[in-house]
Design a protein around this motif. Structure first.
Motif, PDB file in Angstrom:
ATOM      1  N   VAL A  86       0.832  -1.201   0.000  1.00 39.39           N
ATOM      2  CA  VAL A  86       0.000   0.000   0.000  1.00 39.39           C
ATOM      3  C   VAL A  86       0.864   1.247   0.000  1.00 39.39           C
ATOM      4  N   LEU A 115      -5.614  -2.523   0.240  1.00 38.18           N
ATOM      5  CA  LEU A 115      -6.204  -2.129   1.514  1.00 38.18           C
ATOM      6  C   LEU A 115      -7.199  -3.172   2.008  1.00 38.18           C
ATOM      7  N   LYS A 119      -6.881  -5.361   5.406  1.00 35.91           N
ATOM      8  CA  LYS A 119      -7.981  -5.371   6.382  1.00 35.91           C
ATOM      9  C   LYS A 119      -8.434  -6.794   6.684  1.00 35.91           C
TER      10      LYS A 119
END
Length: 130
Positions: A86, A115, A119
């Motif tokens: 990222v 992302l 997560k």
């Protein structure tokens, strides 16, 4: 976030990144536990107040300590550079659009996928370089 830096070394730059994360997420908020990640094991050691710390990073370390002293738990962990897709993608995007801050509408689908994977706890494969 990308910006000009007062860093005296790459490890100092990593400390400034740790500080920026703490400032953005912890300063003035009721957060009690926080984990910082760094690709530099040297910066991690310095952030913990250990090792052969150069005087040029003392001010940054003091600023980190002011914030971490307000937390009930803080740890800094190592993440391999290859696992930080990222940040690498955001840095590349920033260099393309020439902005320090950019709206989330400018995120590419690749960054959004990274992302979501982060997560969801999907681990990235680290391929050793020969």
């Amino acid at each position: 976030m990308a910006a000009r830096s007062r860093a005296t070394s790459i490890n100092h730059l990593e400390l400034l990144g740790i500080l920026a994360g703490l400032q953005l997420n912890c300063a003035g908020t009721p957060i009690l536990k926080y984990v910082s990640e760094s690709v530099s094991s040297t910066a991690m050691t310095w952030a913990k107040g250990r090792g052969n710390i150069p005087w040029t990073v003392f001010q940054t370390l003091r600023q980190i300590k002011v914030i971490t002293d307000t937390l009930s738990e803080w740890k800094v962990t190592h993440v391999y550079r290859e696992g930080n897709r990222v940040v690498d993608a955001l840095a590349a995007l920033q260099s393309q659009i020439g902005s320090i801050f950019f709206p989330s509408s400018k995120l590419t689908s690749e960054i959004e996928n990274f992302l979501h994977e982060d997560k969801d706890g999907i681990n990235q494969i680290r391929i050793p370089r020969c």
